[in-house]
Design a protein around this motif. Structure first.
Motif, PDB file in Angstrom:
ATOM      1  N   PRO A  46      42.823  62.292  40.724  1.00  0.00           N
ATOM      2  CA  PRO A  46      42.519  63.468  40.074  1.00  0.00           C
ATOM      3  C   PRO A  46      43.911  64.275  39.582  1.00  0.00           C
ATOM      4  N   GLN A  47      43.839  64.862  38.373  1.00  0.00           N
ATOM      5  CA  GLN A  47      44.863  65.388  37.673  1.00  0.00           C
ATOM      6  C   GLN A  47      44.890  66.974  37.874  1.00  0.00           C
ATOM      7  N   SER A  48      44.033  67.406  38.615  1.00  0.00           N
ATOM      8  CA  SER A  48      43.662  69.032  38.791  1.00  0.00           C
ATOM      9  C   SER A  48      42.700  69.043  39.615  1.00  0.00           C
ATOM     10  N   PRO A  49      42.472  70.101  40.461  1.00  0.00           N
ATOM     11  CA  PRO A  49      41.479  70.380  41.463  1.00  0.00           C
ATOM     12  C   PRO A  49      40.143  69.629  41.158  1.00  0.00           C
ATOM     13  N   THR A  50      39.762  69.989  39.893  1.00  0.00           N
ATOM     14  CA  THR A  50      38.403  69.432  39.403  1.00  0.00           C
ATOM     15  C   THR A  50      38.894  68.483  38.310  1.00  0.00           C
ATOM     16  N   HIS A  51      38.447  66.966  38.421  1.00  0.00           N
ATOM     17  CA  HIS A  51      38.751  66.099  37.434  1.00  0.00           C
ATOM     18  C   HIS A  51      37.533  65.245  37.452  1.00  0.00           C
ATOM     19  N   LEU A  52      36.685  65.420  36.479  1.00  0.00           N
ATOM     20  CA  LEU A  52      35.432  64.460  36.492  1.00  0.00           C
ATOM     21  C   LEU A  52      35.679  63.641  34.956  1.00  0.00           C
TER      22      LEU A  52
ATOM     23  N   LYS B 153      28.859  74.421  36.368  1.00  0.00           N
ATOM     24  CA  LYS B 153      28.432  74.348  37.866  1.00  0.00           C
ATOM     25  C   LYS B 153      29.396  74.379  38.749  1.00  0.00           C
ATOM     26  N   ARG B 154      30.549  74.073  38.478  1.00  0.00           N
ATOM     27  CA  ARG B 154      31.781  73.885  39.106  1.00  0.00           C
ATOM     28  C   ARG B 154      32.559  75.459  39.301  1.00  0.00           C
ATOM     29  N   GLY B 155      32.164  76.316  38.415  1.00  0.00           N
ATOM     30  CA  GLY B 155      32.631  77.681  38.348  1.00  0.00           C
ATOM     31  C   GLY B 155      33.801  77.695  37.630  1.00  0.00           C
ATOM     32  N   LEU B 156      34.205  76.687  36.717  1.00  0.00           N
ATOM     33  CA  LEU B 156      35.342  76.679  36.078  1.00  0.00           C
ATOM     34  C   LEU B 156      35.231  77.568  34.513  1.00  0.00           C
ATOM     35  N   ASP B 157      34.174  78.033  34.327  1.00  0.00           N
ATOM     36  CA  ASP B 157      33.851  78.526  32.809  1.00  0.00           C
ATOM     37  C   ASP B 157      34.659  79.677  32.667  1.00  0.00           C
ATOM     38  N   LEU B 158      35.032  80.655  33.690  1.00  0.00           N
ATOM     39  CA  LEU B 158      35.706  82.010  33.570  1.00  0.00           C
ATOM     40  C   LEU B 158      37.205  81.836  33.495  1.00  0.00           C
TER      41      LEU B 158
ATOM     42  N   VAL C  39      35.044  61.256  28.502  1.00  0.00           N
ATOM     43  CA  VAL C  39      35.539  62.510  28.393  1.00  0.00           C
ATOM     44  C   VAL C  39      36.055  62.908  29.827  1.00  0.00           C
ATOM     45  N   HIS C  40      37.315  63.415  29.784  1.00  0.00           N
ATOM     46  CA  HIS C  40      37.806  64.116  31.026  1.00  0.00           C
ATOM     47  C   HIS C  40      37.378  65.448  31.067  1.00  0.00           C
ATOM     48  N   LEU C  41      37.183  65.868  32.121  1.00  0.00           N
ATOM     49  CA  LEU C  41      36.913  67.447  32.399  1.00  0.00           C
ATOM     50  C   LEU C  41      37.953  67.702  33.639  1.00  0.00           C
ATOM     51  N   LEU C  42      38.781  68.641  33.100  1.00  0.00           N
ATOM     52  CA  LEU C  42      39.918  69.031  34.110  1.00  0.00           C
ATOM     53  C   LEU C  42      39.666  70.732  34.205  1.00  0.00           C
ATOM     54  N   GLY C  43      39.817  70.854  35.521  1.00  0.00           N
ATOM     55  CA  GLY C  43      39.996  72.446  35.820  1.00  0.00           C
ATOM     56  C   GLY C  43      40.331  72.789  37.090  1.00  0.00           C
ATOM     57  N   GLY C  44      40.612  73.967  37.181  1.00  0.00           N
ATOM     58  CA  GLY C  44      40.900  74.472  38.453  1.00  0.00           C
ATOM     59  C   GLY C  44      42.507  74.734  38.837  1.00  0.00           C
TER      60      GLY C  44
ATOM     61  N   GLY D 266      27.970  64.195  21.183  1.00  0.00           N
ATOM     62  CA  GLY D 266      27.756  65.427  21.557  1.00  0.00           C
ATOM     63  C   GLY D 266      27.205  65.737  23.112  1.00  0.00           C
ATOM     64  N   HIS D 267      26.484  64.980  23.509  1.00  0.00           N
ATOM     65  CA  HIS D 267      25.650  64.911  24.621  1.00  0.00           C
ATOM     66  C   HIS D 267      26.892  64.850  25.702  1.00  0.00           C
ATOM     67  N   LEU D 268      27.975  64.054  25.547  1.00  0.00           N
ATOM     68  CA  LEU D 268      28.930  63.862  26.637  1.00  0.00           C
ATOM     69  C   LEU D 268      29.663  65.218  26.804  1.00  0.00           C
ATOM     70  N   PHE D 269      29.889  66.139  25.594  1.00  0.00           N
ATOM     71  CA  PHE D 269      30.659  67.396  25.827  1.00  0.00           C
ATOM     72  C   PHE D 269      29.422  68.450  26.395  1.00  0.00           C
ATOM     73  N   LEU D 270      28.253  68.133  25.939  1.00  0.00           N
ATOM     74  CA  LEU D 270      27.409  69.305  26.521  1.00  0.00           C
ATOM     75  C   LEU D 270      27.188  69.102  28.083  1.00  0.00           C
ATOM     76  N   VAL D 271      27.366  67.783  28.552  1.00  0.00           N
ATOM     77  CA  VAL D 271      27.323  67.604  29.984  1.00  0.00           C
ATOM     78  C   VAL D 271      28.544  68.161  30.517  1.00  0.00           C
ATOM     79  N   ALA D 272      29.742  67.821  29.871  1.00  0.00           N
ATOM     80  CA  ALA D 272      31.170  68.310  30.454  1.00  0.00           C
ATOM     81  C   ALA D 272      30.925  69.757  30.740  1.00  0.00           C
ATOM     82  N   GLY D 273      30.339  70.467  29.651  1.00  0.00           N
ATOM     83  CA  GLY D 273      30.339  71.992  29.804  1.00  0.00           C
ATOM     84  C   GLY D 273      29.338  72.539  30.974  1.00  0.00           C
ATOM     85  N   GLN D 274      28.294  71.872  31.060  1.00  0.00           N
ATOM     86  CA  GLN D 274      27.450  72.187  32.012  1.00  0.00           C
ATOM     87  C   GLN D 274      28.088  72.120  33.485  1.00  0.00           C
ATOM     88  N   LEU D 275      28.750  70.926  33.602  1.00  0.00           N
ATOM     89  CA  LEU D 275      29.377  70.717  35.017  1.00  0.00           C
ATOM     90  C   LEU D 275      30.386  71.649  34.763  1.00  0.00           C
ATOM     91  N   ALA D 276      31.093  71.981  34.189  1.00  0.00           N
ATOM     92  CA  ALA D 276      32.189  72.973  34.029  1.00  0.00           C
ATOM     93  C   ALA D 276      31.635  74.345  34.785  1.00  0.00           C
TER      94      ALA D 276
END
Ligand code: AMP
Ligand code: ZN
Length: 114
Positions: free
Chosen positions: A33-39, A74-79, A101-106, A62-72
C-alpha cells in the motif's frame, strides 16, 4: 488467463484480501500500500490496459470508477479527498497488465504526481 496475476486472484488461485466484488469487478487490498487505504478495483474481464479498451467497454470502465467512489465513501475518504489512478504502460508505472483502478486515500497527496 493462466499467466495473469489478477486473473489468478479473481479465480481464487492466489490469495488476496478481497474488499468488494460483484458480477463485473473485484476490489482487493494492494499488497504494497502507498497510502493508508490502497485498493485496486479490477474488472473480472481480462483487459491488459486502457490501450486495449474499445467501444463497448464504456459501461465497464464507468463501473470501475463508480465502485471506486462507493468504496471511498464506505472507507470514509470522501470528505478528505482521495485519488483514483490508472497507470497505462510501463513508462507510467504499470507493472500488472490487467487493467485496474488504484483507489488511494488517508493521507495528503501532491500534484503533479511523481
Ligand atoms: P500497477 O503498477 O499500476 O500495474 O499496479 C499494480 C499494483 O498491484 C501495485 O500497486 C502492486 O503493489 C500490486 N500488487 C502486486 N501483486 C499483488 C498481489 N499479489 N496482491 C495485491 N496487490 C498486488
Ligand atoms: Zn488478467
Amino acid at each position: 488467463m493462466d499467466d495473469c496475476l489478477f486473473c489468478r486472484i479473481i479465480d481464487r488461485k492466489i490469495p488476496a484480501k478481497i474488499a468488494y466484488e460483484d458480477e463485473r469487478a473485484v476490489a482487493i487490498e494492494d499488497i504494497h500500500p502507498q497510502s493508508p487505504t490502497h485498493l485496486l478495483v479490477i474488472p473480472r474481464q481480462h483487459l491488459p490496459s486502457l490501450l486495449e479498451a474499445k467501444n463497448g467497454d464504456e459501461a465497464l470502465l464507468g463501473h470501475l470508477f463508480l465502485v471506486a467512489g462507493q468504496l471511498a465513501q464506505k472507507r470514509g475518504l470522501d470528505l478528505k479527498g482521495y485519488r483514483t489512478v490508472i497507470n497505462t504502460g510501463a513508462g507510467a508505472g504499470q507493472t500488472v497488465f490487467h487493467l485496474h483502478v488504484h483507489l488511494l486515500g488517508g493521507r495528503a497527496f501532491h500534484w503533479p504526481p511523481g
